[in-house]
Every structure is written in C-alpha cells, then in structure tokens.
Design a protein around this motif. Structure first.
Motif, PDB file in Angstrom:
ATOM      1  N   TYR A 138       0.796  -1.123  -0.072  1.00 16.13           N
ATOM      2  CA  TYR A 138      -0.041  -0.232  -0.221  1.00 16.13           C
ATOM      3  C   TYR A 138       0.749   1.036   0.093  1.00 16.13           C
ATOM      4  O   TYR A 138       2.096   1.072   0.289  1.00 16.13           O
ATOM      5  N   THR A 163      -2.687  -0.846  -5.185  1.00 18.08           N
ATOM      6  CA  THR A 163      -3.534   0.334  -5.472  1.00 18.08           C
ATOM      7  C   THR A 163      -3.152   1.620  -4.917  1.00 18.08           C
ATOM      8  O   THR A 163      -2.292   1.865  -3.875  1.00 18.08           O
ATOM      9  N   TYR A 165      -4.975   4.676  -5.388  1.00 19.62           N
ATOM     10  CA  TYR A 165      -6.037   5.419  -5.390  1.00 19.62           C
ATOM     11  C   TYR A 165      -6.191   6.185  -3.973  1.00 19.62           C
ATOM     12  O   TYR A 165      -6.493   7.344  -3.649  1.00 19.62           O
ATOM     13  N   THR A 166      -6.137   5.021  -3.075  1.00 20.04           N
ATOM     14  CA  THR A 166      -6.334   5.583  -1.596  1.00 20.04           C
ATOM     15  C   THR A 166      -5.100   5.238  -0.736  1.00 20.04           C
ATOM     16  O   THR A 166      -4.308   4.205  -1.197  1.00 20.04           O
ATOM     17  N   CYS A 167      -4.538   6.330  -0.149  1.00 19.28           N
ATOM     18  CA  CYS A 167      -3.197   6.455   0.449  1.00 19.28           C
ATOM     19  C   CYS A 167      -3.482   6.409   2.011  1.00 19.28           C
ATOM     20  O   CYS A 167      -4.809   7.075   2.514  1.00 19.28           O
ATOM     21  N   TYR A 168      -2.648   5.914   2.765  1.00 11.69           N
ATOM     22  CA  TYR A 168      -2.811   5.751   4.191  1.00 11.69           C
ATOM     23  C   TYR A 168      -1.751   6.601   4.937  1.00 11.69           C
ATOM     24  O   TYR A 168      -0.535   6.356   4.828  1.00 11.69           O
ATOM     25  N   ILE A 179      -6.507   8.627   6.283  1.00 12.00           N
ATOM     26  CA  ILE A 179      -6.543   8.375   4.686  1.00 12.00           C
ATOM     27  C   ILE A 179      -6.642   9.558   3.918  1.00 12.00           C
ATOM     28  O   ILE A 179      -7.232  10.411   4.255  1.00 12.00           O
ATOM     29  N   THR A 181      -7.327  10.277  -0.438  1.00 13.46           N
ATOM     30  CA  THR A 181      -7.322   9.627  -2.015  1.00 13.46           C
ATOM     31  C   THR A 181      -6.739  10.485  -2.595  1.00 13.46           C
ATOM     32  O   THR A 181      -6.448  11.965  -2.611  1.00 13.46           O
ATOM     33  N   VAL A 182      -6.244  10.233  -3.946  1.00 14.80           N
ATOM     34  CA  VAL A 182      -5.786  10.728  -5.205  1.00 14.80           C
ATOM     35  C   VAL A 182      -6.638  12.034  -5.346  1.00 14.80           C
ATOM     36  O   VAL A 182      -6.292  13.079  -5.788  1.00 14.80           O
ATOM     37  N   LYS A 183      -7.883  11.891  -5.235  1.00 15.65           N
ATOM     38  CA  LYS A 183      -9.027  12.741  -5.773  1.00 15.65           C
ATOM     39  C   LYS A 183      -8.638  13.888  -4.818  1.00 15.65           C
ATOM     40  O   LYS A 183      -8.665  15.229  -5.268  1.00 15.65           O
ATOM     41  N   ASP A 184      -8.621  13.634  -3.546  1.00 11.76           N
ATOM     42  CA  ASP A 184      -8.435  14.785  -2.695  1.00 11.76           C
ATOM     43  C   ASP A 184      -6.743  15.691  -2.694  1.00 11.76           C
ATOM     44  O   ASP A 184      -6.841  16.677  -2.698  1.00 11.76           O
ATOM     45  N   THR A 240      -8.151  -5.409  -0.508  1.00 16.37           N
ATOM     46  CA  THR A 240      -8.523  -4.642  -1.757  1.00 16.37           C
ATOM     47  C   THR A 240     -10.193  -5.333  -2.107  1.00 16.37           C
ATOM     48  O   THR A 240     -10.444  -6.377  -1.808  1.00 16.37           O
TER      49      THR A 240
END
Length: 455
Positions: A138, A163, A165-168, A179, A181-184, A240
């Motif tokens: 991750y 993945t 898209y979601t980073c921790y 967490i 997200t790539v969108k954020d 996932t």
C-alpha cells in the motif's frame, strides 16, 4: 474465446511464434489465464514464455492452482524468480498455499528476503481472517508531507503497489492516523499539508477480523480498500475490493453447498441423465409412498385381516410427504437469504412461530379437504369407511403441522454446518424429512384404523 484457442493451437502447430506473441500481448490477463485451462499441459510453458513479462505475471495470478503447478515445474530458476517477484504478496501467498511442499520450498528459495518475510506473515494468520487475504503493498504517507511531496512518493513507489487511489497516513510507529485519496490530493493546493486534508474518521479492521465480515464492509460503504491494523492499531496491510469479491463468491458457494444446492445448477448433461437426476432429487417421495403403502397393507392384513384398508391412508399420505419436502426447501431458502454469520441475530423463535402458523394453516386445509372429499364420496358420513377416510386425513393434518414445527431443527443443522465448514446434501435433508413424516404418519394412521375397526 474458442476461436482464439483454435487460432493459438494452429499457430503452435505451425510454430509461428512471432504471430502467436502478437496475438497474446494485447489480451486481458484473466482471458489469458482462462485460455491456459484448455491448453495441452506440454504447451503451457511454451505459450507462457511468449507473454510480455508484466502480462505473464498478471495472468499467472489469475490461473488455477493446477495450471500454476504445471508452469512452476517447467520454469527455470530465473523464470521462477521473475514471475514470483512480479506477483503481489497476497497473490503469491495464495499460490504457495495451494502448492505441493517441494514446489513451495523452490518458490521461497527464489523469492527475495523481504517478500519471503511478508508471505510467511500472511500465511501465519488464521485462514478465515483479514490477515490471510490482505496485501502489504500500500502507499503510506506522513502528516507533515505537502501534496507535492505526496505525489512524489506515489510516483516513486506506486508502481509496485496494488492500489494507489487510496493512501494511508501513518506516524513514525506505523500507527494509522488517516486516509487520503488521489482525488483529495488533486483538488488541493500543492503546498497544502496532508494533515489538513486527510480523513481521520477511519473504518478499519484488525488482522483477526473474520474475512466475511470484512467483505461485507465493501458492500455497505462502497470501499475500494479497507486498512488492516494489528492489536496496537499499527497499519500492517489492506484488503482490496478484488479480494473481498473473492471472499463473497467463496462464501456464496459454501452456502449453496451447505444448503445442498449446486452452484452450477442441478441439471446434468443428456436427457436420460437429466431425467434420472430430476427423479432422484425431486420425486423420490413416490418410492417412499409406495413402500409405506405396502408395509401398511401387510400390517393391516395381520391386525385387521383386511389388507385393502391401506387404501385410506394411501390417499392421504402424498399430502404429508410433499409438505415435508417443501418445508426443507423453505428452510434452505431462508438460510441462504439470512446467513449473516452472527449467532445472536439468528431468528430461531421468529422462524419457528412463522412456520407453526404456516403449519396450522396447511393442517386446516388438509382437514377441510378430508371432510369435503368424504362428504362427496360417502352418502352416510357415519359409516366406518367414511370414518377411516376422515381419520387418515386428520392424521395427515397433524403430521403436516408437526413437520412445519420441526423446521427450526433443520435450520439449526444448516447453521451448525456453516459454522464448522461442513456440507450437507439438500436431497439427504429432504429424504430425512420425508422418511420421518412417512413413518410417523404410517404409525398413527395404522393405530387410528385399528382403533376404529376394533370398535
């Protein structure tokens, strides 16, 4: 897919390997894996070597253990090293779990030390836990990073992660703090700190959380991944959505097997075999009916010196046997629709009450049918033949009620089998119910007839 397989076999026969490589390189990994199921075993390694490196690793992860074993046995040491180290850790662990011991040793010998440690860690978790299906690949970020630094890290390590898209967000002790997200990240200024845009209200599971419970979170929250933490809330991996879907599929197949239903349907190939299977699975009650009728005729001939008396209970028995088969079918359907894996939520009392009410209604219908037919068939309802007929239908009504009331026992058997990973044949359950009802009805009907004839 069949056309593609024929084309591949033709190219293999003609040894046109360049053309075969061009045909394979643009295929989806799952489709490639499906093709390998139908390839001759001796051709598998040759075709696999024609795949591009990344496609080969992805397709290998989709293959069944049988095809994987054939390939591993054919791989050189270098090929084995390349394929295993291209796999995600959870896929590698799944593969190793299905392999013979001698191949497992060879695989681990050609795996780098870090991956070997991660594989062993996954294999040490209970097989039904979140730890057994998680991946440790991750993207982790720190709270003090800027958005720009976060993107730099994603570019640096993301290619090896399952993945991105979601980073921790973790601290120095790997404790999960948030967490993002790539969108954020894309919508935030490049100098914004991660701590200001990360989500801190996190839903996570522990390494020992039941994997079916983990899978249910994906349907409830539409997750793409769920973080997995240890007892100290340190992030150790993620589950996932593709792994969750595998769990849900496996759970559904297990429930179908436990309930005695084939996941691929009950039809068999060929008209003759289909007819036989249909009879064995659905119409065996006719055999039980015939056998019980013969036995009752023999017993009544001995006790009352009149074997023809069996005609009266014989008329009423089919109602009892059909009610028994439908009761088990209802129990199986209820189990499949309400299997939530939680003992405290199992509605045994409500289920019993519901079936008792249903049984009372069916018993009343059987009783009224007996009265109606007797009134139409006999001019004098008080004659002994009419009394025998009505008594047999009254017994049928009673046994139908008792059968419905016993349904909760069959439900408990299914839940017990589910808890202990045991399968039970649906046909066996129905046959058991039919036999019990048949024996009970036959005994009570014979007693009623003997009582009336003795009087």
């Amino acid at each position: 897919m069949l056309d593609t397989l024929d084309k591949i076999l033709e190219l293999l026969e003609n040894k046109d390997f360049p053309q075969l490589g061009n045909l394979l390189k643009d295929m989806n990994p799952a489709d490639v894996a499906e093709l390998f199921e139908d390839l001759p075993r001796e051709k598998m390694a040759l075709v696999f070597r024609l795949l591009p490196k990344e496609l080969a690793a992805d397709a290998f992860a989709y293959m069944n253990p049988d095809e994987q074993t054939v390939l591993v046995e054919a791989f050189s040491d270098k090929e084995l090293h390349d394929v295993v180290n291209e796999l995600y850790v959870d896929d590698a662990a799944d593969m190793i779990e299905e392999m013979p011991a001698n191949l497992v040793k060879r695989i681990l010998r050609h795996t780098d030390a870090e991956t070997r440690v991660l594989i062993n860690q996954i294999l040490n978790y209970p097989k039904d836990s979140a730890g057994s299906i998680m991946t440790m690949e991750y993207v982790d970020l720190k709270r003090g990073m800027t958005v720009e630094e976060a993107f730099d890290r994603i570019r640096a390590i993301g290619v090896e992660k399952e993945t991105v898209y979601t980073c921790y967000v973790t601290d120095s002790r790997r404790k999960l703090k948030g967490i993002v997200t790539v969108k954020d990240l894309l919508l935030a200024p490049k100098n914004e700190l991660i701590r200001n845009i990360m989500e801190t209200n996190i839903i996570y599971v522990s390494t020992h959380t039941d994997k079916e419970e983990v899978a249910s979170l994906f349907g409830k929250y539409d997750f793409l991944a769920v973080p997995v933490v240890d007892n100290e809330e340190r992030l150790v991996g993620i589950v996932t959505v593709d792994d969750a879907m595998d769990v849900m599929t496996e759970e559904h197949q297990e429930d179908l097997q436990i309930a005695g239903v084939s996941a691929s349907g009950e039809n068999t190939t060929g008209e003759t075999s289909h007819a036989i299977a249909w009879f064995v699975q659905r119409q065996y009650w006719i055999v039980v009916w015939a056998v019980c009728s013969v036995i009752m005729a023999s017993v009544l001939n001995t006790l009352c010196d009149n074997s023809m008396l069996f005609i009266f209970p014989m008329c009423a028995m089919p109602v009892v046997l059909l009610a028994a088969t439908r009761m088990v079918a209802f129990v199986k359907n209820f189990f499949l629709e309400n299997d939530d894996g939680d003992d405290e939520k199992r509605p045994y009392l409500w289920f019993w009450l519901q079936n008792t009410v249903t049984g009372l209604i069916l018993a009343l219908v059987v009783y009224l049918c007996g009265q109606l037919v007797a009134t139409a068939a006999f001019t004098d309802i008080t004659v002994w033949k009419a009394q025998l007929f009505i008594s047999c239908f009254n017994v049928a009504a009673l046994v139908t009620l008792l059968s419905s009331m016993s349904s909760v026992i069959y439900l408990k058997v299914l839940y017990w089998c589910d808890e202990h990973d045991k399968a039970v044949s649906g046909t066996a359950m129905q046959l058991t119910s039919v036999l019990i009802s048949a024996v009970l009805f036959s005994a009570l009907a014979v007693l009623a007839i003997v009582s009336i004839m003795g009087a």
